[in-house]
Design a protein around this motif. Structure first.
Motif, PDB file in Angstrom:
ATOM      1  N   GLN A 111       9.536  12.116  -3.956  1.00  0.00           N
ATOM      2  CA  GLN A 111       9.299  11.600  -2.617  1.00  0.00           C
ATOM      3  C   GLN A 111       8.342  12.491  -1.820  1.00  0.00           C
ATOM      4  O   GLN A 111       7.410  11.998  -1.178  1.00  0.00           O
ATOM      5  CB  GLN A 111      10.630  11.454  -1.866  1.00  0.00           C
ATOM      6  CG  GLN A 111      11.570  10.403  -2.445  1.00  0.00           C
ATOM      7  CD  GLN A 111      12.358  10.893  -3.656  1.00  0.00           C
ATOM      8  OE1 GLN A 111      12.246  12.044  -4.065  1.00  0.00           O
ATOM      9  NE2 GLN A 111      13.159  10.000  -4.235  1.00  0.00           N
ATOM     10  N   THR A 112       8.560  13.823  -1.860  1.00  0.00           N
ATOM     11  CA  THR A 112       7.713  14.709  -1.047  1.00  0.00           C
ATOM     12  C   THR A 112       6.290  14.760  -1.589  1.00  0.00           C
ATOM     13  O   THR A 112       5.329  14.805  -0.820  1.00  0.00           O
ATOM     14  CB  THR A 112       8.297  16.131  -0.969  1.00  0.00           C
ATOM     15  OG1 THR A 112       8.363  16.714  -2.277  1.00  0.00           O
ATOM     16  CG2 THR A 112       9.674  16.112  -0.333  1.00  0.00           C
ATOM     17  N   ARG A 138       4.591  11.609  -0.513  1.00  0.00           N
ATOM     18  CA  ARG A 138       4.278  11.648   0.914  1.00  0.00           C
ATOM     19  C   ARG A 138       3.075  12.547   1.198  1.00  0.00           C
ATOM     20  O   ARG A 138       2.269  12.255   2.088  1.00  0.00           O
ATOM     21  CB  ARG A 138       5.493  12.167   1.713  1.00  0.00           C
ATOM     22  CG  ARG A 138       6.544  11.114   1.977  1.00  0.00           C
ATOM     23  CD  ARG A 138       6.058   9.988   2.906  1.00  0.00           C
ATOM     24  NE  ARG A 138       5.634  10.507   4.194  1.00  0.00           N
ATOM     25  CZ  ARG A 138       4.412  10.365   4.695  1.00  0.00           C
ATOM     26  NH1 ARG A 138       3.461   9.738   4.019  1.00  0.00           N
ATOM     27  NH2 ARG A 138       4.120  10.862   5.874  1.00  0.00           N
ATOM     28  N   ASP A 139       2.924  13.631   0.448  1.00  0.00           N
ATOM     29  CA  ASP A 139       1.760  14.501   0.630  1.00  0.00           C
ATOM     30  C   ASP A 139       0.483  13.763   0.254  1.00  0.00           C
ATOM     31  O   ASP A 139      -0.542  13.875   0.934  1.00  0.00           O
ATOM     32  CB  ASP A 139       1.906  15.775  -0.213  1.00  0.00           C
ATOM     33  CG  ASP A 139       3.003  16.694   0.303  1.00  0.00           C
ATOM     34  OD1 ASP A 139       3.462  16.500   1.449  1.00  0.00           O
ATOM     35  OD2 ASP A 139       3.413  17.612  -0.449  1.00  0.00           O
ATOM     36  N   ALA A 188       0.136  10.523   0.365  1.00  0.00           N
ATOM     37  CA  ALA A 188      -0.044   9.507   1.409  1.00  0.00           C
ATOM     38  C   ALA A 188      -0.629  10.110   2.678  1.00  0.00           C
ATOM     39  O   ALA A 188      -1.491   9.499   3.326  1.00  0.00           O
ATOM     40  CB  ALA A 188       1.296   8.838   1.718  1.00  0.00           C
ATOM     41  N   ASP A 189      -0.189  11.314   3.047  1.00  0.00           N
ATOM     42  CA  ASP A 189      -0.708  11.956   4.254  1.00  0.00           C
ATOM     43  C   ASP A 189      -2.197  12.259   4.101  1.00  0.00           C
ATOM     44  O   ASP A 189      -2.974  12.056   5.039  1.00  0.00           O
ATOM     45  CB  ASP A 189       0.060  13.248   4.539  1.00  0.00           C
ATOM     46  CG  ASP A 189      -0.387  13.901   5.843  1.00  0.00           C
ATOM     47  OD1 ASP A 189      -0.005  13.392   6.923  1.00  0.00           O
ATOM     48  OD2 ASP A 189      -1.140  14.894   5.793  1.00  0.00           O
ATOM     49  N   HIS A 237      -4.041   8.971   4.455  1.00  0.00           N
ATOM     50  CA  HIS A 237      -4.006   8.509   5.847  1.00  0.00           C
ATOM     51  C   HIS A 237      -4.983   9.292   6.726  1.00  0.00           C
ATOM     52  O   HIS A 237      -5.688   8.709   7.552  1.00  0.00           O
ATOM     53  CB  HIS A 237      -2.586   8.642   6.394  1.00  0.00           C
ATOM     54  CG  HIS A 237      -2.458   8.275   7.841  1.00  0.00           C
ATOM     55  ND1 HIS A 237      -2.608   6.990   8.307  1.00  0.00           N
ATOM     56  CD2 HIS A 237      -2.214   9.057   8.933  1.00  0.00           C
ATOM     57  CE1 HIS A 237      -2.455   6.978   9.629  1.00  0.00           C
ATOM     58  NE2 HIS A 237      -2.221   8.223  10.034  1.00  0.00           N
ATOM     59  N   TYR A 281       4.872   6.011  -5.093  1.00  0.00           N
ATOM     60  CA  TYR A 281       4.027   5.595  -3.960  1.00  0.00           C
ATOM     61  C   TYR A 281       3.928   4.070  -3.925  1.00  0.00           C
ATOM     62  O   TYR A 281       4.132   3.438  -2.880  1.00  0.00           O
ATOM     63  CB  TYR A 281       2.636   6.222  -4.124  1.00  0.00           C
ATOM     64  CG  TYR A 281       1.688   6.042  -2.961  1.00  0.00           C
ATOM     65  CD1 TYR A 281       1.210   4.783  -2.597  1.00  0.00           C
ATOM     66  CD2 TYR A 281       1.241   7.146  -2.247  1.00  0.00           C
ATOM     67  CE1 TYR A 281       0.333   4.621  -1.539  1.00  0.00           C
ATOM     68  CE2 TYR A 281       0.356   6.992  -1.173  1.00  0.00           C
ATOM     69  CZ  TYR A 281      -0.096   5.720  -0.837  1.00  0.00           C
ATOM     70  OH  TYR A 281      -0.968   5.573   0.215  1.00  0.00           O
ATOM     71  N   SER A 339       6.855   2.198  -2.670  1.00  0.00           N
ATOM     72  CA  SER A 339       7.101   2.346  -1.233  1.00  0.00           C
ATOM     73  C   SER A 339       6.165   1.507  -0.381  1.00  0.00           C
ATOM     74  O   SER A 339       6.329   1.446   0.836  1.00  0.00           O
ATOM     75  CB  SER A 339       6.954   3.824  -0.831  1.00  0.00           C
ATOM     76  OG  SER A 339       7.850   4.637  -1.559  1.00  0.00           O
ATOM     77  N   LYS A 373       7.639   2.086   6.343  1.00  0.00           N
ATOM     78  CA  LYS A 373       7.048   2.682   5.150  1.00  0.00           C
ATOM     79  C   LYS A 373       5.593   2.276   4.980  1.00  0.00           C
ATOM     80  O   LYS A 373       4.789   3.015   4.431  1.00  0.00           O
ATOM     81  CB  LYS A 373       7.848   2.300   3.906  1.00  0.00           C
ATOM     82  CG  LYS A 373       9.146   3.089   3.753  1.00  0.00           C
ATOM     83  CD  LYS A 373       9.739   2.907   2.382  1.00  0.00           C
ATOM     84  CE  LYS A 373      10.951   3.809   2.190  1.00  0.00           C
ATOM     85  NZ  LYS A 373      11.546   3.663   0.855  1.00  0.00           N
ATOM     86  N   LEU A 391       3.727   4.798   6.635  1.00  0.00           N
ATOM     87  CA  LEU A 391       3.785   6.083   5.960  1.00  0.00           C
ATOM     88  C   LEU A 391       2.933   6.110   4.701  1.00  0.00           C
ATOM     89  O   LEU A 391       2.374   7.137   4.336  1.00  0.00           O
ATOM     90  CB  LEU A 391       5.231   6.430   5.599  1.00  0.00           C
ATOM     91  CG  LEU A 391       6.179   6.719   6.762  1.00  0.00           C
ATOM     92  CD1 LEU A 391       7.597   6.925   6.251  1.00  0.00           C
ATOM     93  CD2 LEU A 391       5.722   7.951   7.544  1.00  0.00           C
ATOM     94  N   TYR A 392       2.843   4.982   4.018  1.00  0.00           N
ATOM     95  CA  TYR A 392       2.101   4.891   2.773  1.00  0.00           C
ATOM     96  C   TYR A 392       0.913   3.940   2.953  1.00  0.00           C
ATOM     97  O   TYR A 392       1.074   2.723   2.901  1.00  0.00           O
ATOM     98  CB  TYR A 392       3.009   4.395   1.646  1.00  0.00           C
ATOM     99  CG  TYR A 392       4.070   5.398   1.270  1.00  0.00           C
ATOM    100  CD1 TYR A 392       3.842   6.316   0.248  1.00  0.00           C
ATOM    101  CD2 TYR A 392       5.284   5.444   1.945  1.00  0.00           C
ATOM    102  CE1 TYR A 392       4.805   7.258  -0.086  1.00  0.00           C
ATOM    103  CE2 TYR A 392       6.250   6.391   1.619  1.00  0.00           C
ATOM    104  CZ  TYR A 392       5.998   7.290   0.600  1.00  0.00           C
ATOM    105  OH  TYR A 392       6.947   8.216   0.276  1.00  0.00           O
TER     106      TYR A 392
END
Length: 333
Positions: free
Chosen positions: A125-126, A129-130, A132-133, A136, A158, A161, A168, A171-172
């Motif tokens: 998950q982390t 998310r990294d 995805a960040d 973004h 990813y 999600s 979400k 976030l993604y």
């Protein structure tokens, strides 16, 4: 440590702006963590993306060499014992020459990225998310995500999600497509290990010694058998062995916790075009693992002849690159 490794962040930002609201770290790029330097090729730059945690993630970038406005950017995610450099060696020059902006990330605790205050680099998950960040904050249009080995599993999370609910989706960021290269299947690596134990016990012992015990770092022959084709010259294997040894300062995952969180959530009516790509000489991900991933996404797998697990570094690296380019060309029509 060579001066060629040192790339000024401000010079990168001025020449190749990523986006107007970039969070590019001003951290000195000359302060490198890998004891064995990777010298960037012509047209490549290294920059650090600052995550919400304040930690910095290494990014190697190579912009397209011909202007094709509607081609999606490519974002690459490595697997265990690798880092952003593994994509920069062959595939970056190839895809940038074909009109694609290329970004390769080093996940936390890998390559030149910062190390989190934990015993492992992160979770499925982390890490997702990294990624995805970064997309973004730094990528202007929906990219194609490409992941190798455990990097492919991160991309699978990813994808699972995307659009599951409004929160979400923010976030993604949306993707144009995804390429899973010699990817760990949705159920994880436990199935691969058990199949090897029952059908190929000697291979199972070698894989365990090579990866779990990091035997590939001290044995040149085991490193070659694990990642590369027999035809690769020893001096080239030695160079990659040194880079992989330096690339991972901490485990990418806690494998017990990872396997407890799998399989990856299913994605009915997956909104993406997905290419599942394997190698017929893969010592780590077997044919059944490749078929499992392809079946999960309802696509036919493509198995490339004459290449090993590290398809992007192997002697015939262009074979996999050409399959991906052909798929990308179909995506762009």
């Amino acid at each position: 440590m060579t001066v060629a490794m040192s790339v000024c962040v401000s010079s990168f930002y001025n020449r190749f702006p990523i986006c107007s609201n970039s969070k590019v770290s001003s951290k000195p790029v000359a302060v490198l963590k890998m004891g064995v330097p990777y010298d960037l090729k012509q047209g490549q730059c290294r920059v650090f993306h600052q995550l919400p945690s304040g930690l910095n993630m290494e990014v190697i970038v190579q912009k397209k060499r011909r202007n094709v406005e509607d081609y999606p950017p490519l974002v690459f995610v490595h697997g265990s014992y690798h880092a952003a450099w593994c994509w920069a060696e062959h595939w970056f020059p190839f895809f940038s020459a074909s009109g694609y902006d290329c970004y390769a990330l080093s996940l936390l605790g890998q390559g030149e990225s910062d190390v989190p205050a934990d015993s492992v680099a992160g979770t499925l998950q982390t890490h997702a998310r990294d990624v995805a960040d970064f997309i973004h904050q730094q990528v202007r249009s929906p990219p194609v995500l490409l992941g190798h080995s455990f990097g492919g599993l991160i991309i699978q999370y990813y994808i699972s999600s995307l659009g599951s609910n409004g929160l979400k989706e923010n976030l993604y960021p949306k993707l144009r497509g995804a390429v899973l290269v010699c990817s760990v299947p949705p159920s994880g690596n436990s199935g691969l290990v058990w199949r090897y134990l029952f059908s190929k016990p000697i291979a199972a012992f070698k894989v365990t010694r090579s990866l779990a015990a990091r035997g590939f770092q001290s044995s040149l022959s085991l490193c070659k058998e694990t990642f590369f084709s027999d035809t690769m010259e020893d001096h080239v294997v030695k160079r990659y062995q040194e880079l992989t040894k330096e690339s991972s300062r901490m485990p990418l995952f806690d494998l017990r916790k990872l396997n407890a969180s799998l399989p990856v959530p299913s994605t009915p009516n997956c909104p993406l075009d997905i290419l599942v790509l394997g190698a017929n000489n893969d010592f780590i991900v077997d044919a059944e693992g490749l078929r499992e991933t392809a079946k999960f996404y309802g696509v036919s797998p493509v198995c490339v002849e004459g290449v090993a697990h590290d398809m992007m570094l192997d002697t015939s690296w262009e074979k996999g690159a050409e399959v991906i380019l052909s798929w990308l060309n179909g995506l762009n029509k």
